[in-house]
Design an enzyme around this catalytic site. Structure first.
Site, mmCIF file in Angstrom:
data_model
loop_
_atom_site.group_PDB
_atom_site.id
_atom_site.type_symbol
_atom_site.label_atom_id
_atom_site.label_comp_id
_atom_site.label_asym_id
_atom_site.label_seq_id
_atom_site.Cartn_x
_atom_site.Cartn_y
_atom_site.Cartn_z
ATOM 1 N N SER A 208 35.712 41.102 47.177
ATOM 2 C CA SER A 208 35.177 40.700 48.486
ATOM 3 C C SER A 208 33.898 39.914 48.238
ATOM 4 O O SER A 208 33.254 40.099 47.185
ATOM 5 C CB SER A 208 34.840 41.958 49.297
ATOM 6 O OG SER A 208 34.044 41.643 50.416
ATOM 7 N N TYR B 172 30.255 49.935 51.061
ATOM 8 C CA TYR B 172 31.377 49.018 50.761
ATOM 9 C C TYR B 172 30.985 48.070 49.628
ATOM 10 O O TYR B 172 31.744 47.874 48.668
ATOM 11 C CB TYR B 172 31.727 48.242 52.033
ATOM 12 C CG TYR B 172 32.867 47.258 51.891
ATOM 13 C CD1 TYR B 172 34.194 47.703 51.888
ATOM 14 C CD2 TYR B 172 32.630 45.885 51.793
ATOM 15 C CE1 TYR B 172 35.252 46.794 51.771
ATOM 16 C CE2 TYR B 172 33.669 44.975 51.675
ATOM 17 C CZ TYR B 172 34.979 45.430 51.679
ATOM 18 O OH TYR B 172 36.016 44.524 51.573
#
Ligand SMILES: NC(=O)c1ccc[n+]([C@@H]2O[C@H](COP(=O)([O-])OP(=O)(O)OC[C@H]3O[C@@H](n4cnc5c(N)ncnc54)[C@H](OP(=O)(O)O)[C@@H]3O)[C@@H](O)[C@H]2O)c1
Length: 219
Positions: A122, A135
């Site tokens: 990501s 995250y």
């Protein structure tokens, strides 16, 4: 091509499974419940909860795999001052620990085929913004996993690619918008099919080259 992938029930993983099934690749889908693989009648379905290391360790994997794609993931936003322990644990377990364990289990099969590991990372694996600590920590760790693995496995002919997508129009992104109290417009973001085209390019790459990292941003 025989490909094991996680996350086939939704978003990027679902689109990848659809694309690979369409062209006749053999799929091994690791899903937390078999109904999440219902769209892929010809696939081999293995059930594991990626938040539970024991259920991953209990899997019996094929003896030969051309590729493993780690596409499953979870997100829970919140400032460090408020982020609960279970939110840290679930993101680290699903986004980081599960790919590490599953890769270890799959390595004999990958070495046998001189296969490819694709890790869906990501933009948050490269930059940690406010509200994204857990995250981003899981995705920074995932980058470390990929970088070490790439160096370790090149001697065995196993190639390792990290794909770093920016915001992509999937159910996860819709949830992120809810958590950010923002209106969701799928058309503003990268389409899952674009991320999938990149992954397929990596899977099909001629053996004389490897793509260590690829970053996609919304245009
Ligand atoms: N969407 C974005 O903007 C974006 C951007 C950058 C990176 N990514 C990354 O891209 C990957 C795919 O995300 P997505 O957007 O496609 O998300 P998604 O639509 O929410 O799909 C996530 C998939 O992960 C699976 N999963 C989650 N927890 C699991 C568990 N405990 N056990 C087994 N499977 C589990 C889900 O299973 P179920 O089908 O059972 O729900 C689902 O199939 C993730 O790694 C994500 O971090 C996404």
């Amino acid at each position: 091509m025989k490909v094991l992938l996680t996350g086939a029930g939704s978003g990027i993983g679902h689109e990848l499974a659809r694309r690979l099934a369409e062209r006749g690749d053999e799929l091994v889908l690791v899903v937390r419940s078999a109904d999440r693989a219902a769209d892929f009648a010809d696939a081999t379905v293995l059930e594991a909860d990626l938040a539970d290391p024991g259920s991953i360790e209990a899997l019996t994997l094929p003896e030969r795999l051309d590729a493993v794609v780690h596409a499953a993931g979870v997100v829970e936003l919140g400032p460090v001052a408020e982020l609960r322990t279970d939110a840290w644990q679930s993101q680290l377990a699903v986004n980081l620990l599960a790919p590490a364990i599953l890769t270890r289990l799959a390595l004999p099969a990958l070495r046998a085929a001189q296969g490819t590991v694709v890790i869906v990372n990501s933009g948050a694996g490269l930059n940690a913004n406010p509200g994204w600590a857990a995250y981003a920590a899981s995705k920074f760790g995932l980058r470390a996993l990929a970088d070490s693995l790439r160096a370790e496995e090149s001697a065995h002919g196993v190639r390792v690619t990290s794909v770093y997508p920016g915001r992509t129009a999937t159910p996860m992104q819709e949830k992120v918008h809810q958590q950010e109290s923002k209106e969701y417009d799928a058309g503003r973001w990268i389409q899952a099919s674009t991320v999938v085209a990149t992954i397929v390019h990596v899977l099909d790459l001629s053996r004389d080259a490897t793509v260590p990292d690829v970053t996609l941003r919304p245009s």
